[in-house]
Design an enzyme around this catalytic site. Structure first.
Site, short mmCIF file in Angstrom:
data_model
loop_
_atom_site.label_atom_id
_atom_site.label_comp_id
_atom_site.label_asym_id
_atom_site.label_seq_id
_atom_site.Cartn_x
_atom_site.Cartn_y
_atom_site.Cartn_z
N PRO A 1 -7.35 2.44 4.56
CA PRO A 1 -8.20 1.25 4.50
C PRO A 1 -7.92 0.38 3.28
CG PRO A 1 -9.47 3.21 3.99
CD PRO A 1 -8.13 3.68 4.46
N THR B 1 10.07 -0.38 -11.63
CA THR B 1 10.39 -1.67 -12.23
C THR B 1 9.11 -2.44 -12.53
OG1 THR B 1 10.53 -2.85 -10.11
CG2 THR B 1 12.55 -1.78 -10.91
N ASP C 1 3.77 3.88 -10.95
CA ASP C 1 3.30 4.33 -9.64
C ASP C 1 2.98 5.82 -9.61
OD1 ASP C 1 3.54 1.76 -8.72
OD2 ASP C 1 5.44 2.07 -7.68
N ALA D 1 11.19 1.89 -4.04
CA ALA D 1 10.73 0.62 -4.59
C ALA D 1 10.98 -0.45 -3.53
CB ALA D 1 11.48 0.29 -5.87
N LYS E 1 9.55 9.19 -8.28
CA LYS E 1 9.80 7.74 -8.23
C LYS E 1 11.19 7.52 -8.79
CE LYS E 1 8.34 3.40 -7.69
NZ LYS E 1 7.77 2.85 -6.45
N GLY F 1 -0.48 0.47 5.53
CA GLY F 1 -0.82 0.73 4.13
C GLY F 1 -2.11 0.11 3.66
N GLY G 1 0.78 -1.22 0.00
CA GLY G 1 0.00 0.00 0.00
C GLY G 1 0.81 1.27 0.00
N THR H 1 2.15 3.02 -2.55
CA THR H 1 1.75 4.00 -3.56
C THR H 1 0.43 4.66 -3.19
OG1 THR H 1 2.93 2.84 -5.32
CG2 THR H 1 1.15 4.31 -6.00
#
Length: 240
Positions: free
Chosen positions: A203, A43, A52, A114, A39, A173, A16, A18
């Site tokens: 959530p 990958t 992302d 990442a 970012k 996340g 979570g 992103t």
């Protein structure tokens, strides 16, 4: 949030990170702040496919400035993915330089890593932690809610302290609709093992909300440290 740059790291992949980054961006934009999301290395995404930063913009809004420094097609650690693709890796100095330039023209820069903090950027073993050190930026640790998260969070916190890096806090996340015993107990244990406060709980499924609903609700998932209105103590009492 006092720092203009915040490094968003995690205790692993698919936790979570992103969506949490998007929530922070959405809250800042609603508060009238200019926001950029950086970012360093994307990958597992082919050229032309959304990554992302595109997901952050979709959820938080087009006012967010998206920047991606490197993209490597295979879903591997950035250093390995770059080597296998015969491409130049992203280095911490590049990350720090890009973030500093964005900070000159934005109120908030979110640097989303990442995977975890010590995932390698290159063959020399450079990491997101090295970029954070160059920037002097604090880190937000995004963690899982359930079993195994305490060990991962404590290891990440110790790695940050060992390198002299500050931790803004821990955010969950993906908080499940029906938390089990482990999830409920972890709410009280996470701050203790992290040595930092619990500053949010996003959530489960938040990334599937409509853009309008996501932006309207994001403040309720994040504590004051991240610009939101989420009450960590009240949350702990409700779920404990």
């Amino acid at each position: 949030m006092s720092s203009k740059v915040l490094v968003v790291t995690g205790t692993g992949t698919e936790i979570g990170k992103t969506v949490t980054t998007a929530a922070i961006a959405a809250v800042a934009v609603r508060a009238g702040r200019s926001v950029a999301v950086l970012k360093p290395a994307q990958t597992g995404v082919a050229p032309g496919e959304p990554g992302d930063v595109d997901e952050v913009v979709r959820l938080a809004g087009s006012a967010v400035t998206p920047v991606e420094l490197g993209r490597f097609p295979e879903p591997l650690a950035p250093g390995t993915a770059a080597a296998r693709a015969g491409m130049e890796p992203v280095r911490p100095a590049q990350v720090a330089e890009a973030a500093a330039k964005l900070a000159a023209s934005h109120d908030l820069v979110l640097v989303e890593g990442a995977g975890g903090l010590l995932v390698h950027f290159d063959a020399e073993g450079s990491t997101l932690a090295d970029a954070a050190r160059l920037l002097g930026a604090p880190a937000l640790v995004v963690a899982r809610a359930g079993l195994g998260t305490l060990n991962s969070v404590q290891l990440t916190a110790e790695a940050l302290r060992f390198r002299g890096l500050s931790q803004l806090g821990v955010a969950i996340g993906s908080w499940p609709d029906e938390p089990g015993l482990a999830e409920r107990c972890n709410v009280g244990d996470l701050p203790r093992v992290a040595g930092a406060g619990l500053v949010g709980a996003v959530p489960e499924g938040a990334g599937s909300l409509s853009e309008d609903a996501f932006r309207a609700r994001a403040s309720g998932w994040l504590g004051r440290e991240l610009g939101g209105v989420w009450d960590g103590e009240g949350f702990a009492r409700r779920v404990g």
